[in-house]
Design a protein around this motif. Structure first.
Motif, PDB file in Angstrom:
ATOM      1  N   ALA A   1       0.813  -1.081  -0.128  1.00  0.00           N
ATOM      2  CA  ALA A   1       0.040   0.136   0.140  1.00  0.00           C
ATOM      3  C   ALA A   1       0.774   1.266   0.018  1.00  0.00           C
ATOM      4  N   ALA A   2       2.260   0.981  -0.028  1.00  0.00           N
ATOM      5  CA  ALA A   2       3.070   2.297  -0.155  1.00  0.00           C
ATOM      6  C   ALA A   2       4.089   2.008  -1.358  1.00  0.00           C
ATOM      7  N   LEU A   3       5.167   2.857  -1.477  1.00  0.00           N
ATOM      8  CA  LEU A   3       6.108   2.682  -2.431  1.00  0.00           C
ATOM      9  C   LEU A   3       7.154   1.747  -1.825  1.00  0.00           C
ATOM     10  N   PRO A   4       7.425   0.569  -2.274  1.00  0.00           N
ATOM     11  CA  PRO A   4       8.485  -0.173  -1.566  1.00  0.00           C
ATOM     12  C   PRO A   4       9.705   0.417  -1.827  1.00  0.00           C
ATOM     13  N   ARG A   5      10.652   0.251  -0.930  1.00  0.00           N
ATOM     14  CA  ARG A   5      12.305   0.821  -0.981  1.00  0.00           C
ATOM     15  C   ARG A   5      13.033  -0.224  -0.581  1.00  0.00           C
ATOM     16  N   LEU A   6      14.290  -0.536  -1.272  1.00  0.00           N
ATOM     17  CA  LEU A   6      15.308  -1.247  -0.964  1.00  0.00           C
ATOM     18  C   LEU A   6      16.308  -0.461  -0.018  1.00  0.00           C
ATOM     19  N   SER A   7      16.359  -1.176   0.974  1.00  0.00           N
ATOM     20  CA  SER A   7      17.701  -0.660   2.167  1.00  0.00           C
ATOM     21  C   SER A   7      18.922  -1.159   1.808  1.00  0.00           C
ATOM     22  N   LEU A   8      19.725  -0.247   1.652  1.00  0.00           N
ATOM     23  CA  LEU A   8      21.151  -0.719   1.389  1.00  0.00           C
ATOM     24  C   LEU A   8      21.822  -1.117   2.566  1.00  0.00           C
ATOM     25  N   ALA A   9      21.356  -0.851   3.589  1.00  0.00           N
ATOM     26  CA  ALA A   9      21.874  -1.111   5.074  1.00  0.00           C
ATOM     27  C   ALA A   9      21.560  -2.763   5.143  1.00  0.00           C
TER      28      ALA A   9
END
Length: 200
Positions: A115-123
Motif C-alpha cells: 500500500a506504499a512505495l516499496p524501498r530497497l534498504s542498502l543497510a
C-alpha cells in the motif's frame, strides 16, 4: 528533475507493439527555487500534488494532472473509469532487464499487497514497505483494512518479517514512500500524518 529547478511528470505509453517513456508535464520552479539551488527530494500527495524539497531547504508543492487518489479519481476531461470501483488487488513482482536492455523476465511474484512505495534498504539488503490485508475496497481501506510494516527478501520474494501498526484511515499510506531510519524504524506518511513503525 533531481538537482534542477523543474518537476517533470513522465508517463509510460504504448507505442505500437512496445512502450515508450515521455514527459507529460514539465513545471519550471525558477520563481520559487533560487539560482544555485535544486530539487533533492520528491514525494506524491494523496490529492495529486507533488511535494518537493531543495538542497537549501525550500519546500513546496506542484499541482499535477495525475489520476489522483483514491481510485477512481480522474483528471478533468478523462473518460469514466471502467469498472467504476475496484478493490485493491495484486502483489509485488521482481522483473529483471537483460544485459542488452531488450528483454525482461519475472524472477518472482509475491502475494504481499503493498500500500506504499516499496524501498530497497542498502543497510540490510531488504525491501521495506507498508502492506495491507482485510477489506480493501474504497471504504475498507479507510475503515477495517489492516496495515503492516513488511520486509521482503529481494532475492527470493519471501517475507521474513512483518509488524502491525494499525487499522484504517490513520494508517493508510496512500501509496507514498516511507523513510527508513538507521535503527530500522520506518517513518511513513499516511492520510493523517506520519507514523513511526519499529522492527520487532
Amino acid at each position: 528533475m533531481i538537482g534542477q529547478a523543474v518537476v517533470n511528470l513522465i508517463g509510460h505509453h504504448r507505442a505500437g507493439s512496445g512502450w515508450t517513456l515521455r514527459i507529460d508535464q514539465s513545471t519550471p520552479l525558477g520563481d520559487v527555487v533560487p539560482a544555485g539551488d535544486g530539487i533533492v527530494g520528491l514525494t506524491p500527495a494523496w490529492d495529486g500534488r507533488i511535494w518537493f524539497a531543495t538542497g537549501d531547504g525550500t519546500i513546496g508543492t506542484v499541482d499535477t494532472s495525475t489520476y489522483g487518489y483514491p481510485y477512481p479519481a480522474l483528471p478533468a476531461g478523462a473518460p469514466v473509469s471502467r469498472p467504476s470501483s475496484a478493490d485493491f488487488d495484486g502483489g509485488l513482482s521482481r522483473i529483471d532487464i537483460d544485459a542488452e536492455g531488450t528483454g525482461c523476465s519475472v524472477v518472482w511474484n509475491s502475494p504481499v499487497e503493498s500500500a506504499a512505495l516499496p524501498r530497497l534498504s542498502l543497510a540490510d539488503g531488504k525491501i521495506c514497505t507498508v502492506s495491507v490485508t482485510g477489506p480493501t475496497g474504497s471504504v475498507g481501506l479507510n475503515t477495517f483494512a489492516q496495515y503492516h510494516r513488511s520486509v521482503i527478501d529481494p532475492a527470493t520474494g519471501a517475507q521474513p518479517g512483518s509488524s502491525f501498526p494499525g487499522i484504517g484511515l490513520l494508517f493508510n499510506p496512500l501509496q507514498m514512500r516511507g523513510t527508513a531510519a538507521p535503527d530500522g524504524a520506518l517513518h511513513q506518511g499516511t492520510e493523517t500524518g506520519v507514523v513511526g513503525i519499529s522492527e520487532r
